[in-house]
Design a protein around this motif. Sequence first.
Motif, PDB file in Angstrom:
ATOM      1  N   LYS A   1       0.020  24.863  75.588  1.00  0.00           N
ATOM      2  CA  LYS A   1      -0.672  24.796  76.878  1.00  0.00           C
ATOM      3  C   LYS A   1      -1.631  23.611  76.816  1.00  0.00           C
ATOM      4  CE  LYS A   1      -0.253  29.755  77.054  1.00  0.00           C
ATOM      5  NZ  LYS A   1      -0.842  31.070  77.177  1.00  0.00           N
ATOM      6  N   PRO A   2      -1.678  22.770  77.840  1.00  0.00           N
ATOM      7  CA  PRO A   2      -2.547  21.584  77.756  1.00  0.00           C
ATOM      8  C   PRO A   2      -4.013  21.959  77.553  1.00  0.00           C
ATOM      9  CG  PRO A   2      -1.644  21.865  79.975  1.00  0.00           C
ATOM     10  CD  PRO A   2      -0.966  22.871  79.113  1.00  0.00           C
ATOM     11  N   VAL A   3      -4.665  21.220  76.640  1.00  0.00           N
ATOM     12  CA  VAL A   3      -6.092  21.467  76.376  1.00  0.00           C
ATOM     13  C   VAL A   3      -6.867  20.200  76.737  1.00  0.00           C
ATOM     14  CG1 VAL A   3      -7.812  22.210  74.679  1.00  0.00           C
ATOM     15  CG2 VAL A   3      -5.413  22.942  74.422  1.00  0.00           C
ATOM     16  N   VAL A   4      -7.897  20.357  77.583  1.00  0.00           N
ATOM     17  CA  VAL A   4      -8.698  19.204  78.028  1.00  0.00           C
ATOM     18  C   VAL A   4     -10.130  19.392  77.541  1.00  0.00           C
ATOM     19  CG1 VAL A   4      -9.511  17.882  80.032  1.00  0.00           C
ATOM     20  CG2 VAL A   4      -7.255  18.984  80.088  1.00  0.00           C
ATOM     21  N   ALA A   5     -10.680  18.333  76.921  1.00  0.00           N
ATOM     22  CA  ALA A   5     -12.089  18.388  76.511  1.00  0.00           C
ATOM     23  C   ALA A   5     -12.946  17.862  77.645  1.00  0.00           C
ATOM     24  CB  ALA A   5     -12.301  17.530  75.264  1.00  0.00           C
TER      25      ALA A   5
END
Length: 726
Positions: free
Chosen positions: A88-92
Amino acid sequence: MAQYARGAAAVAVIRLRNPPVNALSLTVLQALEDGLKRADADPSVKAVTICGENGKFSAGADIRVFSSPKKQGLGLGPIISLIERSEKPVVAAIEGIALGGGLEVALGCHYRIAHVQARMGLPEVTIGLLPGAEGTQRLPRLIGIPAALDIITTGRHVPATEALKLGLVDEVVEENTVEAAIRLATKLIGQPLGHRRLSLRPVPRLPNMEAFLSDALMKVKKRAQGCLAPELCFQAIKAATELPFADGVRKERELFNILLTSGQAKALQYAFFAERAVEKWTTPNGASWKSASPQPIRKAAVIGLGTMGRGIVTSLVKAKIPVVGLEQDLEYLNTGRKAVMLLLEREAMKMEQGAQTLDFHNPARLQFTVDFDVLRDVDLVIEAVFENMALKKEIFNKLSRICKPEAFLCTNTSALNIDEIASVTNRPQQVIGTHFFSPAHVMRLLEIIYGRHTSPTTIATAMQLAKVMKKVGVVVGNCFGFVGNRMMFPYTQQAVFLLEEGSRPEDVDRVLEDFGFKIGPFRMSDLAGLDVGWRSRKDQGLTGPSLAPGTPARQRRGYRYSPLPDLLCEKGRFGQKTGKGWYQYEKAGGRISKPDPWIHSFLSEYRDTHQIKTRFIDQEEILERCLFALISEGFDILAEGIASGPEHLDVIYINGYGWPKHRGGPMFYASTVGLPNILAKLQKYSEMHPDVPQLRPSAFLKKLVAMGNPPLNDWMSYLHRQSNKL
Ligand SMILES: CCC/C=C/C(=O)SCCNC(=O)CCNC(=O)[C@H](O)C(C)(C)COP(=O)([O-])OP(=O)([O-])OC[C@H]1O[C@@H](n2cnc3c(N)ncnc32)[C@H](O)[C@@H]1OP(=O)([O-])[O-]
């Protein structure tokens, strides 16, 4: 901990939470791992955003963990791999700061959005480590070798706008960063992530990689000055150019462990906390931030535009405090004004490179005068005329008549008695010593000296001023030379005695420079000017016309004295400014020192005249006599309550006297050598030189040894304890 929440229908938000800077403690890491696993297991979650509480992403690993027994178990690397592997895409969402392990977490994420005010960096090198959570392997893959080398080996903070240019972040926003990250995460749902996983990317090749790396290594070594971490950072990055990711990570871990167990990391981490400890000042009668509030300084004045005054004016302008510079006559004023303008122009140029501006052409910000009346409305005055008690008293008396009653009066002195200066004013409670170090606009240290009557508010105001000027303020008591110069005196005294006994200036300097000092005592004396000390010794009646006839050449007040520096001054050898001092220079004002055969023959004639038997003095004796005499004085200072802890002495030496930071400061160094060893050596040297009181071990040092050599953190608690072994 880390808080898990749902940001939008399909996006989980993991918020790192550990005030004040969201340091990654074991608890935070556990919570981060739990949050990631929960998001992974929940089929309704399609994307993840990682952010930090209170507008700060994270300042990285909790530095305290590195000196705790659990240090091996921090395990940040595997958690970052877990983030990267996520389907699942992870964005900081980077707000405030993302430093060290904080930035490494962000590098594990598939996308990074930063707020325009955010700063990022891998400052591990400054605490003796390297980015040991796979950062040395991921960063070069993202931004290339040259930029990664620069960021990792310097530890500098990179502003968001620069980070965007480097490709360190994907987007910079001025709005709510977390919301922007959630929006991006939502858009990314279902998109392929393979190319966003940094561990799978190759390191961008340079056409001349080998030549580039060997040149870079030379630069890193030169800057490191004996500090281990920069070179090991380099090696870890180099490994990224030679090895697949997993092998590079293994190499990184190996190098990290070398650093972690090195004394240097311990010393640098001690220095990090010591600097923060001195910020929380206290005095022996209990005054502290809790009992005093700093007063606002809306306008300041500096009296005397010599070398120190010019630097102080520049520091105040940079701190955006309107300032008036005052000189005794128009000729001095014009010279001072031109010098200040030159300094400010140079500073403005440096600041423009960092997209900042410096406003100093506006007379409301910077004004020059010869008229004391102009100082009527200032909130604080810093007197920076030369070291002469009569002159200082005359100025303070005048100031107390002219300045408004609330104004604070500061004296920039390196040794003079604050109480005596305060005694001629109508407000001794508002008089304080502010000892700047040259060049005052560059050096970080500000020794803040309270007198018998100085109020807590005055101390708090001076400390706040230090902070605003981006200096490290250290509050100390009033004694001759305060802390820094008082400890320096036995050090330079030993250096000169060693010359009498057989060493050459370059021998002594080399030993202390090899230890890590930026320059040794003789090169330092040539730089500062030998005439400064000469004037002070004349004022003290140690040399010059006031010396009683018949005084033995090498004795004063019953103790050993070396007239060598006085003899050099009598010959006009003032150091760099005259082109000759302990060394020779290419010209008056020159900076390149060369050993001087004249000095060598002068020293041997001197030894013959005074029938001193020359002997070979080894490096160990040079180092121990100079450093242990300085350290013993430090113990006396602690015992007298002049400083409230060993950290104060260490912060002063690191920031004002070129003490190598990776050795933690003189008192920390003493704790690593072991107090019993220092005591034994001082006893030995003191027996060899019974006429040198500075080699006699401090009573407090003896007491600590008798108490079983307790750790540095506990020293002060032994001050008033009884020792039955004494
Ligand atoms: C796993 C291997 C790889 C990873 C390695 C790393 O990440 S290594 C780490 C790499 N990261 C770094 O080297 C960053 C080190 N930190 C900084 O450079 C600065 O603190 C700052 C720029 C984050 C904030 O500056 P500012 O002037 O706004 O504030 P301030 O400086 O006064 O700090 C406020 C309080 O927070 C405390 N504290 C801060 N950081 C840490 C920490 N990491 N830990 C623990 N404590 C920390 C600080 O002591 C102070 O506590 P006090 O005295 O109130 O009890």
